[in-house]
Design a protein around this motif. Sequence first.
Motif, mmCIF file in Angstrom:
data_model
loop_
_atom_site.group_PDB
_atom_site.id
_atom_site.type_symbol
_atom_site.label_atom_id
_atom_site.label_comp_id
_atom_site.label_asym_id
_atom_site.label_seq_id
_atom_site.Cartn_x
_atom_site.Cartn_y
_atom_site.Cartn_z
ATOM 1 N N THR A 1 1.701 6.010 -7.407
ATOM 2 C CA THR A 1 0.605 6.750 -8.050
ATOM 3 C C THR A 1 0.786 8.267 -7.847
ATOM 4 O O THR A 1 0.457 9.042 -8.738
ATOM 5 N N GLU A 2 1.339 8.671 -6.710
ATOM 6 C CA GLU A 2 1.614 10.100 -6.522
ATOM 7 C C GLU A 2 2.640 10.586 -7.550
ATOM 8 O O GLU A 2 2.504 11.668 -8.122
ATOM 9 N N LEU B 1 2.355 1.585 -3.473
ATOM 10 C CA LEU B 1 1.322 2.014 -4.423
ATOM 11 C C LEU B 1 1.053 3.521 -4.285
ATOM 12 O O LEU B 1 0.894 4.227 -5.286
ATOM 13 N N ARG B 2 1.039 3.998 -3.058
ATOM 14 C CA ARG B 2 0.815 5.426 -2.824
ATOM 15 C C ARG B 2 1.955 6.249 -3.453
ATOM 16 O O ARG B 2 1.719 7.217 -4.175
ATOM 17 N N ARG B 3 3.203 5.822 -3.231
ATOM 18 C CA ARG B 3 4.340 6.573 -3.800
ATOM 19 C C ARG B 3 4.344 6.493 -5.316
ATOM 20 O O ARG B 3 4.635 7.472 -6.001
ATOM 21 N N GLU C 1 0.837 -1.208 0.000
ATOM 22 C CA GLU C 1 0.000 0.000 0.000
ATOM 23 C C GLU C 1 0.869 1.255 0.000
ATOM 24 O O GLU C 1 0.566 2.238 -0.677
ATOM 25 N N ASP C 2 1.950 1.207 0.758
ATOM 26 C CA ASP C 2 2.874 2.335 0.821
ATOM 27 C C ASP C 2 3.545 2.545 -0.549
ATOM 28 O O ASP C 2 3.642 3.668 -1.047
ATOM 29 N N PHE D 1 -6.349 4.011 -10.037
ATOM 30 C CA PHE D 1 -5.823 5.382 -10.148
ATOM 31 C C PHE D 1 -5.721 5.864 -11.594
ATOM 32 O O PHE D 1 -5.946 7.022 -11.890
#
Length: 296
Positions: free
Chosen positions: A46-47, A42-44, A39-40, A95
């Motif tokens: 997609t950002e 994926l966040r980095r 999850e961490d 996303f």
Amino acid sequence: MDLAIDIGGTKTFVATFDEESLVPHEIFQFLTESHRGFEDFLRRLTETGKKLLVGDQPNLWCISTAGVVDDDGNVLWSPNLGWKNLPLKQAVSRFFGDKGFVENDCNAAAYAEAWVRGSKNLAYVTVSTGIGMGLVLEGKVYRGSHYAAGEIGHTIVDEEGPVCSCGRKGCLQAISSGRGLENLIQSITGERLRCEDIFERARTGLEPYFQVVFRGAKVLARFLTNIVDALDIEVLVLGGGLTRNEFYRNVLVEYVQRNYYATPSKKISVELPQVQPNPGAVGVLLLSRQRFGGTV
Ligand SMILES: [Zn+2]
């Protein structure tokens, strides 16, 4: 804009491309650090993608990643990233939309290298911490029955060889890869050296460094010669950090050229990668444009 991503064990490469171009519009790289959890990551990821796309949705997106990848974009198994049965395509679709495609990194790199040369039968081998391979046969990526074609790191090449991280003895990776060479030197001398330092000592003929590196390169060369002969490959591309070392690469190239089975008119070319800046990202971009009917 098209968005192409390459997820490696150490770094993740993200780039935008104009829709008919293979030259990146903009590139950003960050440390993968998959131990922080998916999850961490994926966040980095997609950002970073959103920043490069300046808020727009991509025309299409694509990912080349370490690991065994199925037709639905699930990463079935990636020891490097610690991923198992991970629905990567589904997660990223949330996303960037449904026009996405995921491919194994070596397969993608092989496709890019074959495409740029106009080659129909090509093997791309990458030698770094581990060893992997991608195959293009008859102009198509060859994935195999379980999407695991080219997973050559744990093929046994010496039954009496050193114990591998997988628990078996004499895997190719335990003898010829960066980690393998480091472990072998440590088991002989007791010192933990980086691969570059081992190469530096081997180059001057110093023992046991010379023998360990020479044997590692030769064992891999013999394996690759057999692959090249068995599949009648015309181009063998040497990727990954270790093949950038001249001593190691020369042993490989000379062995293959001297030992392949030379039937009349058969010629094998052993080359370095040509596709810049990232063969995996460019390869998966080509594959996804073909899939979605874009221009390549
Ligand atoms: Zn193994």
